[in-house]
Motif scaffolding. Structure first.
Motif, PDB file in Angstrom:
ATOM      1  N   SER A 117       0.825  -1.216   0.000  1.00  0.00           N
ATOM      2  CA  SER A 117       0.000   0.000   0.000  1.00  0.00           C
ATOM      3  C   SER A 117       0.854   1.259   0.000  1.00  0.00           C
ATOM      4  O   SER A 117       0.347   2.363   0.156  1.00  0.00           O
ATOM      5  CB  SER A 117      -0.917   0.010   1.232  1.00  0.00           C
ATOM      6  OG  SER A 117      -1.756  -1.110   1.225  1.00  0.00           O
ATOM      7  N   ARG A 118       2.170   1.105  -0.133  1.00  0.00           N
ATOM      8  CA  ARG A 118       3.161   2.192  -0.171  1.00  0.00           C
ATOM      9  C   ARG A 118       3.302   2.906   1.162  1.00  0.00           C
ATOM     10  O   ARG A 118       3.577   4.100   1.220  1.00  0.00           O
ATOM     11  CB  ARG A 118       2.851   3.211  -1.281  1.00  0.00           C
ATOM     12  CG  ARG A 118       2.728   2.599  -2.660  1.00  0.00           C
ATOM     13  CD  ARG A 118       3.965   1.789  -3.019  1.00  0.00           C
ATOM     14  NE  ARG A 118       3.783   1.062  -4.262  1.00  0.00           N
ATOM     15  CZ  ARG A 118       3.894  -0.263  -4.366  1.00  0.00           C
ATOM     16  NH1 ARG A 118       4.182  -0.988  -3.315  1.00  0.00           N
ATOM     17  NH2 ARG A 118       3.747  -0.857  -5.521  1.00  0.00           N
ATOM     18  N   ASN A 119       3.091   2.158   2.246  1.00  0.00           N
ATOM     19  CA  ASN A 119       3.343   2.689   3.580  1.00  0.00           C
ATOM     20  C   ASN A 119       4.757   2.317   4.006  1.00  0.00           C
ATOM     21  O   ASN A 119       5.245   1.243   3.659  1.00  0.00           O
ATOM     22  CB  ASN A 119       2.338   2.117   4.585  1.00  0.00           C
ATOM     23  CG  ASN A 119       0.923   2.518   4.248  1.00  0.00           C
ATOM     24  OD1 ASN A 119       0.658   3.671   3.900  1.00  0.00           O
ATOM     25  ND2 ASN A 119       0.004   1.575   4.318  1.00  0.00           N
ATOM     26  N   LEU A 120       5.400   3.213   4.750  1.00  0.00           N
ATOM     27  CA  LEU A 120       6.764   2.966   5.220  1.00  0.00           C
ATOM     28  C   LEU A 120       6.746   1.839   6.243  1.00  0.00           C
ATOM     29  O   LEU A 120       6.224   1.988   7.338  1.00  0.00           O
ATOM     30  CB  LEU A 120       7.350   4.242   5.835  1.00  0.00           C
ATOM     31  CG  LEU A 120       8.790   4.161   6.329  1.00  0.00           C
ATOM     32  CD1 LEU A 120       9.749   3.799   5.200  1.00  0.00           C
ATOM     33  CD2 LEU A 120       9.204   5.484   6.970  1.00  0.00           C
ATOM     34  N   TYR A 121       7.308   0.709   5.847  1.00  0.00           N
ATOM     35  CA  TYR A 121       7.321  -0.481   6.703  1.00  0.00           C
ATOM     36  C   TYR A 121       8.612  -0.563   7.522  1.00  0.00           C
ATOM     37  O   TYR A 121       8.595  -0.962   8.665  1.00  0.00           O
ATOM     38  CB  TYR A 121       7.166  -1.719   5.817  1.00  0.00           C
ATOM     39  CG  TYR A 121       6.995  -3.010   6.576  1.00  0.00           C
ATOM     40  CD1 TYR A 121       5.759  -3.380   7.083  1.00  0.00           C
ATOM     41  CD2 TYR A 121       8.075  -3.862   6.782  1.00  0.00           C
ATOM     42  CE1 TYR A 121       5.587  -4.565   7.780  1.00  0.00           C
ATOM     43  CE2 TYR A 121       7.925  -5.053   7.477  1.00  0.00           C
ATOM     44  CZ  TYR A 121       6.677  -5.406   7.973  1.00  0.00           C
ATOM     45  OH  TYR A 121       6.521  -6.576   8.670  1.00  0.00           O
ATOM     46  N   TYR A 122       9.719  -0.185   6.888  1.00  0.00           N
ATOM     47  CA  TYR A 122      11.020  -0.227   7.568  1.00  0.00           C
ATOM     48  C   TYR A 122      11.928   0.824   6.962  1.00  0.00           C
ATOM     49  O   TYR A 122      11.967   1.013   5.743  1.00  0.00           O
ATOM     50  CB  TYR A 122      11.662  -1.612   7.414  1.00  0.00           C
ATOM     51  CG  TYR A 122      13.057  -1.705   7.998  1.00  0.00           C
ATOM     52  CD1 TYR A 122      13.240  -1.837   9.369  1.00  0.00           C
ATOM     53  CD2 TYR A 122      14.192  -1.646   7.193  1.00  0.00           C
ATOM     54  CE1 TYR A 122      14.529  -1.910   9.917  1.00  0.00           C
ATOM     55  CE2 TYR A 122      15.468  -1.722   7.727  1.00  0.00           C
ATOM     56  CZ  TYR A 122      15.622  -1.850   9.086  1.00  0.00           C
ATOM     57  OH  TYR A 122      16.882  -1.917   9.626  1.00  0.00           O
ATOM     58  N   ARG A 123      12.672   1.516   7.820  1.00  0.00           N
ATOM     59  CA  ARG A 123      13.751   2.411   7.383  1.00  0.00           C
ATOM     60  C   ARG A 123      14.873   2.235   8.377  1.00  0.00           C
ATOM     61  O   ARG A 123      14.723   2.476   9.574  1.00  0.00           O
ATOM     62  CB  ARG A 123      13.296   3.874   7.375  1.00  0.00           C
ATOM     63  CG  ARG A 123      14.433   4.833   6.985  1.00  0.00           C
ATOM     64  CD  ARG A 123      14.101   6.301   7.196  1.00  0.00           C
ATOM     65  NE  ARG A 123      13.743   6.567   8.573  1.00  0.00           N
ATOM     66  CZ  ARG A 123      12.573   7.087   8.963  1.00  0.00           C
ATOM     67  NH1 ARG A 123      11.653   7.414   8.082  1.00  0.00           N
ATOM     68  NH2 ARG A 123      12.326   7.287  10.246  1.00  0.00           N
ATOM     69  N   GLY A 124      16.017   1.765   7.909  1.00  0.00           N
ATOM     70  CA  GLY A 124      17.110   1.575   8.844  1.00  0.00           C
ATOM     71  C   GLY A 124      18.315   0.908   8.232  1.00  0.00           C
ATOM     72  O   GLY A 124      18.540   0.946   7.021  1.00  0.00           O
ATOM     73  N   ASN A 125      19.078   0.271   9.104  1.00  0.00           N
ATOM     74  CA  ASN A 125      20.350  -0.341   8.727  1.00  0.00           C
ATOM     75  C   ASN A 125      20.160  -1.773   8.259  1.00  0.00           C
ATOM     76  O   ASN A 125      19.132  -2.396   8.499  1.00  0.00           O
ATOM     77  CB  ASN A 125      21.295  -0.300   9.929  1.00  0.00           C
ATOM     78  CG  ASN A 125      21.556   1.119  10.371  1.00  0.00           C
ATOM     79  OD1 ASN A 125      21.842   1.987   9.564  1.00  0.00           O
ATOM     80  ND2 ASN A 125      21.416   1.374  11.655  1.00  0.00           N
ATOM     81  N   TYR A 126      21.194  -2.279   7.637  1.00  0.00           N
ATOM     82  CA  TYR A 126      21.185  -3.662   7.172  1.00  0.00           C
ATOM     83  C   TYR A 126      21.599  -4.628   8.272  1.00  0.00           C
ATOM     84  O   TYR A 126      21.098  -5.738   8.354  1.00  0.00           O
ATOM     85  CB  TYR A 126      22.126  -3.812   5.975  1.00  0.00           C
ATOM     86  CG  TYR A 126      21.540  -3.203   4.733  1.00  0.00           C
ATOM     87  CD1 TYR A 126      20.762  -3.964   3.874  1.00  0.00           C
ATOM     88  CD2 TYR A 126      21.734  -1.861   4.434  1.00  0.00           C
ATOM     89  CE1 TYR A 126      20.196  -3.396   2.748  1.00  0.00           C
ATOM     90  CE2 TYR A 126      21.176  -1.287   3.312  1.00  0.00           C
ATOM     91  CZ  TYR A 126      20.401  -2.056   2.477  1.00  0.00           C
ATOM     92  OH  TYR A 126      19.833  -1.493   1.374  1.00  0.00           O
ATOM     93  N   ASN A 127      22.534  -4.203   9.094  1.00  0.00           N
ATOM     94  CA  ASN A 127      23.124  -5.098  10.075  1.00  0.00           C
ATOM     95  C   ASN A 127      23.839  -4.258  11.120  1.00  0.00           C
ATOM     96  O   ASN A 127      24.188  -3.110  10.848  1.00  0.00           O
ATOM     97  CB  ASN A 127      24.121  -6.032   9.365  1.00  0.00           C
ATOM     98  CG  ASN A 127      24.444  -7.285  10.135  1.00  0.00           C
ATOM     99  OD1 ASN A 127      25.052  -7.225  11.192  1.00  0.00           O
ATOM    100  ND2 ASN A 127      24.047  -8.429   9.603  1.00  0.00           N
TER     101      ASN A 127
END
Length: 198
Positions: free
Chosen positions: A142-152
């Motif tokens: 639905s184009r909602n921000l699900y995750y924003r962050g680092n890989y590891n």
């Protein structure tokens, strides 16, 4: 006596040089990226309007990348692995954030060994609340921000227990509740925008 003094000075200079190299190449990237003064936070769950990147209803994974950032370069194999593993279920995109040099789409695709869309639009980073590289952004169907962050939590993406971006992908695909991540996942580390230097 003079010889001991010269050896002592030489050792001191050597220690200073090693410390400076360690700072330049390692330690400064383990510190959180400073939040810009005019930063506008985008809350998880917010609708993200990315007209440029929509091709179908699959979730979107945006990799924010700077070829000159050591942290970005170190995680290329990890991101390439994610593209190969999930590319049939997730729309992968790369956004190159570097105002100092020009890179071609083909150069970037070759680095990741993937024919995926590449963008050079800083506005995408602003829309997603990204202010450093490398960063992962996942938008649900639905184009909602699900995750924003680092890989590891490790610079080389070698700790399987903290593969944050992959955990978020798995959670989204299984349609389970968004996993709760610690500050190491959600606090930006790496190279600062707009010039992507630390």
């Amino acid at each position: 006596m003079l010889r001991k003094l010269l050896v002592g000075l030489w050792m001191l200079l050597l220690c200073i040089a090693i410390s400076a190299l360690f700072w330049k190449n390692e330690f400064k990237y383990s510190l959180p990226t400073p939040i810009p003064k005019n930063y506008h936070d985008i809350v998880m769950g917010s609708k993200i309007d990315l007209k440029c990147c929509i091709t179908d209803s699959r979730p979107i994974f945006i990799h924010f990348f700077n070829p000159d950032c050591p942290c970005s370069r170190f995680n290329i194999p990890h991101v390439s692995g994610l593209i190969k593993k999930y590319g049939d279920r997730i729309n992968f995109k790369i956004v190159v954030l570097n105002k100092e040099k020009d890179f071609s789409i083909e150069e970037i695709q070759k680095k990741f060994d993937a024919k995926i869309p590449v963008y050079f639009d800083n506005g995408i980073a602003k829309s997603c609340g990204v202010f450093s590289t490398p960063q992962a952004v996942i938008l649900d169907g639905s184009r909602n921000l699900y995750y924003r962050g680092n890989y590891n939590k490790t610079r080389y993406c070698t700790n399987a227990d903290s593969n944050y971006a992959q955990m978020a992908i798995d959670s989204l695909l299984k349609q389970t509740k968004t996993p709760s991540f610690d500050a190491l996942a959600l606090r930006a580390y790496g190279c600062s925008l707009p010039k992507c230097t630390k």
